[in-house]
Enzyme design. Structure first.
Site, mmCIF file in Angstrom:
data_model
loop_
_atom_site.group_PDB
_atom_site.id
_atom_site.type_symbol
_atom_site.label_atom_id
_atom_site.label_comp_id
_atom_site.label_asym_id
_atom_site.label_seq_id
_atom_site.Cartn_x
_atom_site.Cartn_y
_atom_site.Cartn_z
ATOM 1 C CB ALA A 71 -0.885 0.002 1.243
ATOM 2 C CE LYS A 72 5.362 4.831 -0.139
ATOM 3 N NZ LYS A 72 6.471 3.962 0.283
#
Ligand code: NAD
Length: 435
Positions: free
Chosen positions: A124-125
């Site tokens: 994720a980011k």
């Protein structure tokens, strides 16, 4: 990341008007390597489509009241790229350049990185498009808390676990953890990593990325039958990653001949005294003021006569323009994305052994995983235990990447992508398609 209450101010972006724009596009750079690796694996066309698409992209408005009473509205993002192997893991950045495309590329990158070191996380980011240097601490805290509450449905130790990234730090993680815990009505330490040790952070986390760089460089030297003792190392970036790597490599007997920060570099062919330089930097001074060495530019450092080059500052510093001048036999990518895809081809033709970012700097996310494990168990390890377990994982990942590369006659970067894609694909096959 530092514990200072202001975010780190060392972020300089390459000139985006430059002719290298296409070469530097992070999504293109990542996807070109992904596509090639997928093709080498003969990945099933259906799975290829699944792995090329982000699972979830969230865009939120983040309104806050400024200190002067005005209201401003920022845009926040969180992208969960793939969670088939476990909870989504990835940093949150505060930067004017944050866009959905950039966050998506970085989320994919995290997916492959976690798979390379075989930790049970997806990728994720996230980020908020803002200029943290124009905001007071109170304003930053309001942005962090409002952003956290806007994405709260995705967050959680079992679903999505943020960490620090560009311009965020332990302080910001503490605010996220507190906001999340207030909503849940009980303390949940494992919802973020990279926290202060006093509130559930892990010993050894701060040093983990630099330590991982040292470990994989040592393994590369072994593989190439080069001696550790006296190996000449040049390191670009003397922050969290670069300074720790420099100290640990010197401790192993390597000769660190050059280091740099954004003010420029210092060079001594006989070897620098890293302890002295750390002391100099602790007094908040730049390397350009350091007296006991010759001064060089950051560009000169990249093409310096040395055995190991560690780019540990920023992306796109090794391009088609300077790759052919590189003299190092080994490049250990401490930074994310320091080498463009065009430069890769030149380095490969010249026989340079590149330890790719998704392997070389995975020590950080590995100890983030240890932090999450310790938080969930409520039982904390001593630093030796953290370091021993990190070493086991990094050495094993290096061996697996090298063996994949050897089997297919490809470089380590494509080997790392193939290993990662294969691991994520294997879980998809086992889980099947929910309909
Ligand atoms: P940091 O902010 O602690 O240090 C960055 C260093 O780079 C500083 O010495 C700074 O002066 C220097 N620098 C900045 N702009 C520069 C420029 N234009 N030219 C030369 N030097 C410049 O950052 P960090 O945490 O050490 O991260 C460095 C890189 O490693 C980044 O690409 C980051 O994404 C990556 N990385 C960090 C971690 C981690 O755990 N910290 C984990 C994985 C990857």
């Amino acid at each position: 990341m530092t514990t200072a209450s202001r975010p780190n101010q060392d972020v300089i972006r390459p000139d985006k008007d430059s002719a290298l724009l296409a070469e530097e596009n992070p999504f293109e750079a990542m996807m070109s390597r992904f596509d090639y690796a997928a093709q080498r694996l003969s990945l099933d066309p259906g799975l290829y489509k699944v792995l090329r698409a982000p699972e979830k992209q969230i865009i939120v408005s983040v309104p806050i009241v400024r200190d002067n009473g005005d209201v401003d509205v920022y845009t926040g993002y969180r992208v969960l790229y793939n969670t088939s192997r476990g909870p989504a893991k990835g940093g949150i950045r505060f930067d004017t350049a944050v866009t959905l495309d950039e966050v998506t590329a970085l989320a994919a990158w995290m997916t492959w990185k976690c798979a390379v070191v075989n930790i049970p996380f997806g990728g994720a980011k996230g980020g908020v498009a803002c200029d943290p240097f124009q905001l007071s601490n109170l304003e930053l805290e309001r942005i962090t808390r409002r952003y956290t509450s806007a994405i709260i449905e995705t967050l959680g130790p079992d679903s999505d676990v943020p960490a620090p990234d560009v311009n965020t730090n332990e302080r910001v993680m503490a605010w996220i953890m507190d906001t999340y815990s207030m909503h849940k009505r009980h303390t949940v330490t494992a919802v973020v990593t990279g926290k202060p040790v006093e509130m559930g952070g892990s010993l050894g986390r701060r040093e983990a990325t630099g330590r991982g760089c040292m470990l994989v460089t040592r393994e590369a030297l072994k593989r190439l039958r080069m001696p550790v003792e006296g190996t000449r190392v040049a390191i670009q970036g003397f922050g969290n990653v670069g300074s720790v790597a420099a100290q640990l490599m010197e401790n192993l007997g390597m000769r660190v001949v050059a280091v740099s920060d954004k003010s420029g570099g210092i060079y001594n062919p006989e070897g620098l005294r890293i302890r002295d330089i750390l002391q100099h930097c602790r007094q908040r001074r730049f390397l350009s003021d350091y007296k006991d060495a010759d001064h060089i530019t950051n560009a000169e450092l990249i093409t310096l006569d040395c055995d190991v080059l560690v780019p540990a500052a920023m992306e796109n510093v090794i391009t088609s323009h300077n790759a052919k001048e590189i003299k190092a036999r080994i490049i250990c990518e401490g930074a994310n994305g320091p080498t463009t895809a065009n430069a890769d081809k030149i380095l490969e033709a010249n026989g340079v052994f590149v330890i790719p970012d998704i392997l070389a700097n995975a020590g950080g996310v590995t100890v983030s995983y240890f932090e999450w494990v310790q938080d969930r168990a409520g039982y904390f390890w001593d630093e030796d235990t953290v370091n021993q377990r990190l070493e086991r994982i990094m050495v094993e990942a290096f061996e697996e990447v090298a063996s994949m590369a050897g089997r297919h006659g490809i470089n380590l970067r494509i080997g790392a992508y193939m290993l990662a894609i294969e691991r994520v694909a294997a879980v998809h096959r086992l889980r099947g398609m929910y309909a």
